[in-house]
Design a protein around this motif. Structure first.
Motif, PDB file in Angstrom:
ATOM      1  N   ILE A   1       0.231   0.633  -6.481  1.00 38.06           N
ATOM      2  CA  ILE A   1       0.453   1.160  -5.130  1.00 38.06           C
ATOM      3  C   ILE A   1       0.266   2.677  -5.126  1.00 38.06           C
ATOM      4  CG2 ILE A   1       2.192   1.543  -3.333  1.00 38.06           C
ATOM      5  CD1 ILE A   1       3.423  -1.181  -4.208  1.00 38.06           C
ATOM      6  N   LEU A   2       0.714   3.325  -6.201  1.00 35.78           N
ATOM      7  CA  LEU A   2       0.682   4.784  -6.275  1.00 35.78           C
ATOM      8  C   LEU A   2      -0.667   5.338  -6.702  1.00 35.78           C
ATOM      9  CD1 LEU A   2       4.098   5.412  -8.080  1.00 35.78           C
ATOM     10  CD2 LEU A   2       3.649   5.117  -5.630  1.00 35.78           C
ATOM     11  N   LEU A   3      -1.434   4.548  -7.441  1.00 36.57           N
ATOM     12  CA  LEU A   3      -2.695   5.030  -8.009  1.00 36.57           C
ATOM     13  C   LEU A   3      -3.840   4.889  -7.014  1.00 36.57           C
ATOM     14  CD1 LEU A   3      -2.315   3.613 -11.612  1.00 36.57           C
ATOM     15  CD2 LEU A   3      -1.909   5.955 -10.827  1.00 36.57           C
ATOM     16  N   THR A   4      -3.834   5.770  -6.047  1.00 34.69           N
ATOM     17  CA  THR A   4      -4.869   5.758  -5.019  1.00 34.69           C
ATOM     18  C   THR A   4      -6.160   6.334  -5.576  1.00 34.69           C
ATOM     19  OG1 THR A   4      -4.272   7.965  -4.247  1.00 34.69           O
ATOM     20  CG2 THR A   4      -3.128   6.093  -3.208  1.00 34.69           C
ATOM     21  N   ASP A   5      -7.264   6.047  -4.905  1.00 36.34           N
ATOM     22  CA  ASP A   5      -8.551   6.620  -5.299  1.00 36.34           C
ATOM     23  C   ASP A   5      -8.477   8.138  -5.335  1.00 36.34           C
ATOM     24  OD1 ASP A   5      -9.890   4.194  -5.616  1.00 36.34           O
ATOM     25  OD2 ASP A   5     -10.476   4.116  -3.510  1.00 36.34           O
ATOM     26  N   GLU A   6      -7.846   8.722  -4.334  1.00 37.05           N
ATOM     27  CA  GLU A   6      -7.724  10.176  -4.261  1.00 37.05           C
ATOM     28  C   GLU A   6      -6.950  10.720  -5.462  1.00 37.05           C
ATOM     29  OE1 GLU A   6      -5.708  13.580  -1.410  1.00 37.05           O
ATOM     30  OE2 GLU A   6      -6.027  11.576  -0.600  1.00 37.05           O
TER      31      GLU A   6
ATOM     32  N   VAL B   1      -7.544  -1.243  -9.977  1.00 35.73           N
ATOM     33  CA  VAL B   1      -6.708  -0.413  -9.145  1.00 35.73           C
ATOM     34  C   VAL B   1      -7.341  -0.356  -7.773  1.00 35.73           C
ATOM     35  CG1 VAL B   1      -5.740   1.882  -8.823  1.00 35.73           C
ATOM     36  CG2 VAL B   1      -5.986   0.955 -11.125  1.00 35.73           C
ATOM     37  N   ASN B   2      -6.570  -0.709  -6.763  1.00 34.57           N
ATOM     38  CA  ASN B   2      -7.055  -0.701  -5.389  1.00 34.57           C
ATOM     39  C   ASN B   2      -8.360  -1.470  -5.245  1.00 34.57           C
ATOM     40  OD1 ASN B   2      -4.862   0.779  -4.542  1.00 34.57           O
ATOM     41  ND2 ASN B   2      -5.889   2.728  -4.896  1.00 34.57           N
ATOM     42  N   GLY B   3      -8.459  -2.603  -5.962  1.00 37.51           N
ATOM     43  CA  GLY B   3      -9.601  -3.479  -5.784  1.00 37.51           C
ATOM     44  C   GLY B   3     -10.813  -3.155  -6.619  1.00 37.51           C
ATOM     45  N   SER B   4     -10.770  -2.090  -7.427  1.00 40.29           N
ATOM     46  CA  SER B   4     -11.936  -1.801  -8.254  1.00 40.29           C
ATOM     47  C   SER B   4     -11.499  -1.597  -9.698  1.00 40.29           C
ATOM     48  CB  SER B   4     -12.672  -0.565  -7.736  1.00 40.29           C
ATOM     49  OG  SER B   4     -11.853   0.571  -7.821  1.00 40.29           O
ATOM     50  N   ALA B   5     -12.296  -2.130 -10.608  1.00 39.58           N
ATOM     51  CA  ALA B   5     -11.968  -2.009 -12.027  1.00 39.58           C
ATOM     52  C   ALA B   5     -12.605  -0.739 -12.567  1.00 39.58           C
ATOM     53  CB  ALA B   5     -12.487  -3.223 -12.787  1.00 39.58           C
ATOM     54  N   GLU B   6     -11.787   0.136 -13.130  1.00 45.61           N
ATOM     55  CA  GLU B   6     -12.276   1.402 -13.666  1.00 45.61           C
ATOM     56  C   GLU B   6     -11.365   1.866 -14.778  1.00 45.61           C
ATOM     57  OE1 GLU B   6     -13.196   4.593 -11.114  1.00 45.61           O
ATOM     58  OE2 GLU B   6     -14.132   3.339  -9.623  1.00 45.61           O
ATOM     59  N   ALA B   7     -11.860   2.783 -15.573  1.00 46.15           N
ATOM     60  CA  ALA B   7     -11.031   3.393 -16.598  1.00 46.15           C
ATOM     61  C   ALA B   7     -10.002   4.286 -15.912  1.00 46.15           C
ATOM     62  CB  ALA B   7     -11.888   4.197 -17.554  1.00 46.15           C
ATOM     63  N   VAL B   8      -8.757   4.130 -16.309  1.00 45.54           N
ATOM     64  CA  VAL B   8      -7.670   4.926 -15.769  1.00 45.54           C
ATOM     65  C   VAL B   8      -7.154   5.795 -16.908  1.00 45.54           C
ATOM     66  CG1 VAL B   8      -5.370   4.822 -14.745  1.00 45.54           C
ATOM     67  CG2 VAL B   8      -7.074   3.129 -14.099  1.00 45.54           C
ATOM     68  N   PRO B   9      -6.979   7.082 -16.676  1.00 47.36           N
ATOM     69  CA  PRO B   9      -6.583   7.971 -17.767  1.00 47.36           C
ATOM     70  C   PRO B   9      -5.177   7.691 -18.288  1.00 47.36           C
ATOM     71  CG  PRO B   9      -6.481   9.117 -15.671  1.00 47.36           C
ATOM     72  CD  PRO B   9      -7.092   7.773 -15.401  1.00 47.36           C
TER      73      PRO B   9
ATOM     74  N   THR C   1       0.840  -1.198   0.000  1.00 47.26           N
ATOM     75  CA  THR C   1       0.000   0.000   0.000  1.00 47.26           C
ATOM     76  C   THR C   1       0.876   1.251   0.000  1.00 47.26           C
ATOM     77  OG1 THR C   1      -0.062   0.199   2.405  1.00 47.26           O
ATOM     78  CG2 THR C   1      -1.771  -1.187   1.365  1.00 47.26           C
ATOM     79  N   LEU C   2       0.253   2.376  -0.262  1.00 47.29           N
ATOM     80  CA  LEU C   2       0.961   3.642  -0.189  1.00 47.29           C
ATOM     81  C   LEU C   2       1.449   3.892   1.237  1.00 47.29           C
ATOM     82  CD1 LEU C   2       1.914   6.204  -1.606  1.00 47.29           C
ATOM     83  CD2 LEU C   2      -0.333   7.206  -1.124  1.00 47.29           C
TER      84      LEU C   2
ATOM     85  N   ALA D   1      -0.444   3.130 -17.958  1.00 48.45           N
ATOM     86  CA  ALA D   1       0.691   2.206 -17.971  1.00 48.45           C
ATOM     87  C   ALA D   1       0.998   1.725 -16.556  1.00 48.45           C
ATOM     88  CB  ALA D   1       1.920   2.875 -18.586  1.00 48.45           C
ATOM     89  N   ALA D   2       0.956   2.621 -15.596  1.00 50.36           N
ATOM     90  CA  ALA D   2       1.238   2.254 -14.211  1.00 50.36           C
ATOM     91  C   ALA D   2       0.185   1.299 -13.652  1.00 50.36           C
ATOM     92  CB  ALA D   2       1.328   3.501 -13.338  1.00 50.36           C
ATOM     93  N   ALA D   3      -1.059   1.439 -14.107  1.00 55.02           N
ATOM     94  CA  ALA D   3      -2.141   0.590 -13.610  1.00 55.02           C
ATOM     95  C   ALA D   3      -1.931  -0.874 -13.987  1.00 55.02           C
ATOM     96  CB  ALA D   3      -3.484   1.076 -14.145  1.00 55.02           C
TER      97      ALA D   3
END
Length: 182
Positions: free
Chosen positions: A84-89, A129-137, A26-27, A75-77
């Motif tokens: 680890i870095l791609l937090t919800d916030e 990302v962090n347990g949820s599948a979503e579009a990441v920019p 985690t972060l 790419a990071a996702a």
């Protein structure tokens, strides 16, 4: 291939240490690891780079919340270290947002096979990302001003690519200490 290093700012200049991220999940774990590198609550930078794909900078100033910049979120996702870095916030999501997995087009190619890469480029990557599948920019996310006071401006940070970690270290005057751990 990944490279990760900690740069701790001390009264004598920058100190570098190679770091293993295998036990970091985690972060918060990453921030704790960084704080251990600087017992005097000095600035610590965690530099992570996946060759020719993306880089990330995490800045820890004492007990303050970590500040993060990622050069290419999509790419990071696709990377365990990037996730680890791609937090919800950082991605602008509410932590409680759940994604309807039935609404996603899961056609069996999500394990690295990609039938139509051009379609992915147009729509953005769908990643977990962090347990949820979503579009990441595609493109940079986070605090592009993270290194402003250290001599790397927002515009310069956003323009870095292939060997970003080395270029950041050069700008900080820490290239020699970074090379000792590379």
């Amino acid at each position: 291939m990944y490279f990760a290093a900690l740069l701790a700012r001390t009264e004598d200049g920058w100190e570098a240490s190679d770091t293993e991220l295998d036990d970091v999940e985690t972060l918060s774990d990453l921030a704790e690891l960084a704080r251990e590198a600087s017992p005097d609550d000095d600035t610590v930078l965690v530099l992570i780079e996946q060759e020719d794909s993306w880089f990330g900078v995490v800045r820890i100033d004492g007990e303050e919340d970590p500040r993060i910049f990622v050069s290419d979120a999509a790419a990071a996702a696709r990377s365990s270290y990037g996730e680890i870095l791609l937090t919800d916030e950082l991605l602008g999501r509410d932590p409680g947002d759940d994604v309807d997995l039935d609404a996603l087009d899961l056609d069996g190619t999500e394990d690295g096979e990609n039938e139509d890469a051009d379609e992915d480029e147009d729509q953005g990557a769908v990643s977990t990302v962090n347990g949820s599948a979503e579009a990441v920019p595609h493109g940079p996310v986070g605090d592009a001003g993270i290194l402003d006071d250290l001599g790397v401006g927002e515009k310069e940070l956003r323009s870095l690519s292939a060997d970003a970690v080395t270029e950041i270290a050069d700008a900080l005057g820490a290239s020699e200490v970074l090379e000792t751990v590379r």
